[in-house]
Every structure is written in structure tokens, then in C-alpha cells.
Design a protein around this motif. Sequence first.
Motif, short mmCIF file in Angstrom:
data_model
loop_
_atom_site.label_atom_id
_atom_site.label_comp_id
_atom_site.label_asym_id
_atom_site.label_seq_id
_atom_site.Cartn_x
_atom_site.Cartn_y
_atom_site.Cartn_z
N ALA A 55 40.18 52.79 42.50
CA ALA A 55 40.64 52.33 41.19
C ALA A 55 42.15 52.20 41.11
O ALA A 55 42.68 51.64 40.15
N LEU A 56 42.87 52.70 42.12
CA LEU A 56 44.33 52.68 42.11
C LEU A 56 44.88 51.44 42.80
O LEU A 56 44.34 50.99 43.80
N THR A 57 45.99 50.92 42.28
CA THR A 57 46.69 49.83 42.96
C THR A 57 47.36 50.39 44.21
O THR A 57 47.57 51.60 44.33
N GLU A 58 47.70 49.52 45.13
CA GLU A 58 48.35 49.96 46.37
C GLU A 58 49.72 50.59 46.11
O GLU A 58 50.19 51.38 46.92
N ASP A 59 50.35 50.24 44.98
CA ASP A 59 51.66 50.78 44.67
C ASP A 59 51.63 51.69 43.44
O ASP A 59 52.63 51.84 42.74
N VAL A 60 50.49 52.32 43.18
CA VAL A 60 50.37 53.19 42.01
C VAL A 60 51.54 54.18 41.98
O VAL A 60 51.97 54.70 43.01
N PHE A 61 52.07 54.41 40.78
CA PHE A 61 53.20 55.32 40.56
C PHE A 61 52.67 56.49 39.75
O PHE A 61 52.38 56.34 38.57
N TRP A 62 52.51 57.65 40.38
CA TRP A 62 51.81 58.80 39.80
C TRP A 62 52.80 59.94 39.59
O TRP A 62 53.46 60.38 40.53
N TYR A 68 54.61 71.49 36.78
CA TYR A 68 53.21 71.65 37.17
C TYR A 68 53.19 71.89 38.68
O TYR A 68 54.04 71.36 39.40
N PRO A 69 52.26 72.69 39.20
CA PRO A 69 52.28 73.01 40.63
C PRO A 69 52.31 71.80 41.57
O PRO A 69 52.91 71.87 42.64
N TYR A 70 51.69 70.69 41.17
CA TYR A 70 51.64 69.53 42.04
C TYR A 70 52.76 68.53 41.78
O TYR A 70 52.77 67.44 42.36
N ALA A 71 53.74 68.91 40.97
CA ALA A 71 54.90 68.05 40.74
C ALA A 71 55.91 68.17 41.88
O ALA A 71 56.89 67.44 41.90
N ASP A 72 55.64 69.04 42.84
CA ASP A 72 56.56 69.28 43.94
C ASP A 72 56.81 68.05 44.81
O ASP A 72 57.81 67.98 45.51
N ASN A 74 56.56 64.77 43.42
CA ASN A 74 56.76 63.63 42.52
C ASN A 74 57.89 62.74 43.02
O ASN A 74 58.88 63.26 43.54
N PRO A 75 57.79 61.45 42.82
CA PRO A 75 56.60 60.71 42.39
C PRO A 75 55.69 60.43 43.57
O PRO A 75 56.14 60.31 44.71
N TYR A 76 54.42 60.35 43.29
CA TYR A 76 53.44 59.96 44.31
C TYR A 76 53.32 58.45 44.23
O TYR A 76 53.03 57.91 43.15
N ILE A 77 53.54 57.78 45.33
CA ILE A 77 53.47 56.32 45.33
C ILE A 77 52.40 55.89 46.33
O ILE A 77 52.50 56.20 47.52
N GLY A 78 51.38 55.22 45.82
CA GLY A 78 50.28 54.76 46.66
C GLY A 78 49.11 55.72 46.65
O GLY A 78 49.28 56.93 46.43
N PRO A 79 47.91 55.19 46.88
CA PRO A 79 46.69 56.02 46.84
C PRO A 79 46.69 57.17 47.85
O PRO A 79 46.21 58.26 47.53
N ALA A 83 46.05 61.00 46.96
CA ALA A 83 44.93 61.70 47.60
C ALA A 83 45.40 63.01 48.23
O ALA A 83 44.79 64.06 48.00
N GLU A 84 46.46 62.94 49.01
CA GLU A 84 46.93 64.12 49.73
C GLU A 84 47.66 65.12 48.83
O GLU A 84 47.50 66.33 48.98
N GLY A 85 48.46 64.59 47.90
CA GLY A 85 49.31 65.46 47.09
C GLY A 85 48.66 66.04 45.85
O GLY A 85 49.11 67.07 45.35
N VAL A 86 47.59 65.40 45.37
CA VAL A 86 46.96 65.87 44.15
C VAL A 86 45.46 66.07 44.35
O VAL A 86 44.96 67.21 44.29
N LEU A 87 44.74 64.99 44.59
CA LEU A 87 43.27 65.06 44.59
C LEU A 87 42.71 66.02 45.62
O LEU A 87 41.71 66.69 45.37
N ALA A 88 43.32 66.14 46.80
CA ALA A 88 42.82 67.06 47.82
C ALA A 88 43.24 68.50 47.54
O ALA A 88 42.53 69.44 47.91
N ARG A 89 44.35 68.69 46.87
CA ARG A 89 44.85 70.04 46.62
C ARG A 89 44.09 70.74 45.50
O ARG A 89 43.94 71.96 45.54
N VAL A 90 43.63 69.99 44.52
CA VAL A 90 42.94 70.63 43.39
C VAL A 90 41.71 71.41 43.86
O VAL A 90 41.61 72.62 43.58
N PRO A 91 40.76 70.82 44.57
CA PRO A 91 39.60 71.61 44.99
C PRO A 91 39.94 72.70 46.01
O PRO A 91 39.21 73.68 46.13
N ALA A 92 41.04 72.54 46.74
CA ALA A 92 41.45 73.57 47.69
C ALA A 92 42.03 74.79 46.98
O ALA A 92 41.89 75.91 47.46
N ASP A 93 42.66 74.57 45.82
CA ASP A 93 43.34 75.65 45.10
C ASP A 93 42.52 76.28 43.98
O ASP A 93 42.82 77.40 43.57
#
Length: 164
Positions: A55-62, A68-72, A74-79, A83-93
Motif C-alpha cells: 500500500a506504500l509508494t516507493e518514496d513513502v515518507f514516514w 517515540y521508541p521508533y523515532a530513532d 526518522n524519517p523512514y523513506i521507502g517501504p 518494514a525494518e524500522g517500524v513494522l518488524a520491530r513492533v512484534p519483536a518488542d
Amino acid sequence: MATPIDMALSKYLLCKQAKYNEAMKGAAMTQSNVELIKEFYAAFARGDGDAALAALTEDVFWLEAENYPYADRNPYIGPQAVAEGVLARVPADWDEFVVVVEDVAPLGKDRVFSSGRYRGVFRRTGKRIDAQMAHVWTLREGRIAGFQQYADTLQVVEATRSGD
């Protein structure tokens, strides 16, 4: 033969119809944007990272909320970065982590606002959160091009601290 009044009325009605058509197109677009965001949350909830990332564009700006713990990273650019900086860390933490979405609404033609709560237990401390959150999503051509998180960062950071 059309009178000047008939011609003016016809032009007025055509203009009104064009504005109505544009409004209906915009309403349909904002509704499809709302549905896209709901689908993103659903994909995240079921652990379908591929669907969420598609659902994300190739240049998504997140942007995660400041402090917030995952702001370390920032900014996340691209899917991949998301994925690595936010979506994978949530279930791990977190255990039992859920995003409880209470409201999703359009903010104009290319933005969507959502609000709700983050709930879960931070694994290292065993501390539970029930933190307020809001997200502002920017959409482009039917995909997510931007994300800004707002959250109760104090509650989340306190849950991540040991020994409190």
C-alpha cells in the motif's frame, strides 16, 4: 433559436453539473482513501506485512512521533525502511500489541486522519500500555505516500524503561 437567457441558463447548468461531478469524484476519492487506510490497519493486525507494504509508494515518507521508541531512525523513506524500522520491530518488542482504530476520516482529497489507541505489553519490562494515538496519512494515486504519528509517548517510553 435559443435566447440569451436560455444560453446563459444552459451555461450555468453545465458549470453546476461540472462542479457537482468534481465534488462526487472527490467524495469517491476520499472514501477510497479511507478504505485504503482501513485495509492497511487490517493487514497490520493480521500480520500481513506484504499487503501493508504494497500500500506504500516507493518514496513513502514516514515519521514516528518525536520521543517515540521508533523515532530513532526518522524519517523512514521507502517501504523497506518502514518494514525494518517500524513494522518488524513492533512484534519483536511487544506482546499482545494491537492498534485499536476508533475513527478514520478524510482530511481533504489527499489526506486521512485516524485516531485510537495502542495496546500491548512491552516484552523486556512486562509493562502494559493503553496509549492514545492519532495518525495523519497522505495519499497519492491510491497509495500511502506519507505518515505522521502522534502518540502518548510518555506512556510508551515509561513502559520501555526497566526498574520503574
